[in-house]
Write an enzyme that holds these catalytic residues in place. Sequence first.
Site, PDB file in Angstrom:
ATOM      1  N   SER A 182       0.676  -1.178   0.058  1.00  0.00           N
ATOM      2  CA  SER A 182       0.217  -0.069  -0.063  1.00  0.00           C
ATOM      3  C   SER A 182       0.866   1.179   0.147  1.00  0.00           C
ATOM      4  CB  SER A 182      -0.910  -0.083   1.103  1.00  0.00           C
ATOM      5  OG  SER A 182      -1.548   1.243   1.393  1.00  0.00           O
TER       6      SER A 182
ATOM      7  N   TYR B  56      -1.627  -0.283   9.951  1.00  0.00           N
ATOM      8  CA  TYR B  56      -1.730  -0.721   8.622  1.00  0.00           C
ATOM      9  C   TYR B  56      -0.566  -0.387   7.870  1.00  0.00           C
ATOM     10  CZ  TYR B  56      -3.725  -1.259   3.992  1.00  0.00           C
ATOM     11  OH  TYR B  56      -3.915  -1.525   2.707  1.00  0.00           O
TER      12      TYR B  56
END
Length: 248
Positions: A143, A157
């Site tokens: 990501s 995350y």
Amino acid sequence: MSKVILITGASRGIGRSAALLAGARGWSVGVNYASNAAAADETVAAVRVAGGKAIAIQGDICDEAAVIAMFDATQEAFGPLDGFVNNAGIVAPGSALADMDIARLKRIFDTNVLGAYLCAREAARRLSTKRGGKGGSIVNLSSAAARLGAPNEYVDYAGSKGAIDTLTLGLSKELGPQGVRVNAVRPGLIDTDIHASGGKPDRAAVLGVQTPLGRPGTADEVGESIVWLLSDASSYVTGAIIDVAGGR
């Protein structure tokens, strides 16, 4: 040339798009899902309509036995594996790190790091020519958060995806001599329902306009990068981390 691919978290979002694009190439796809059997069955049907073959395989990537079983099921249905997409991952509602409890942190890291590493390990065992495989391609889903940090939202995350970047770099060096390429795709603000699970369903639309391209990305745009990395067209690409983030 037809390929056999296993994709974790393939019942929705980016995983689903990659599955459909693989199907359009005539490939066979193991569609792994955690709990939404109806969505997985719909993805299987769509892959078949696109021109490929597919089966749905339930399994929690945090469970070692389930990970082994999903690889077994794919190979039993379609033959030896050619590629693996390490896609399954979760996010939690936006929060500062100081306000995160241990249960949240364990859930994020168990799934996004331990689960992803378990899956990558099993893919390495199946694909390595040194271990009886025929070589192939592993694509990890990272990501843009890994390099942006996601402050006040998801630093947990972001950190878990930083681990995926490192996994990609190290594993590509381990497996290159064994006929396996390992790369990562690093999506930015993509219009999928992962934002809703983080409590901000309109996050991609709101922030996407701030990117140089002026819009959020689509799951299909990320899927195209994944399928390219699985394909023979990327035969000299390994250890790469490809940003699909609109310039963000």
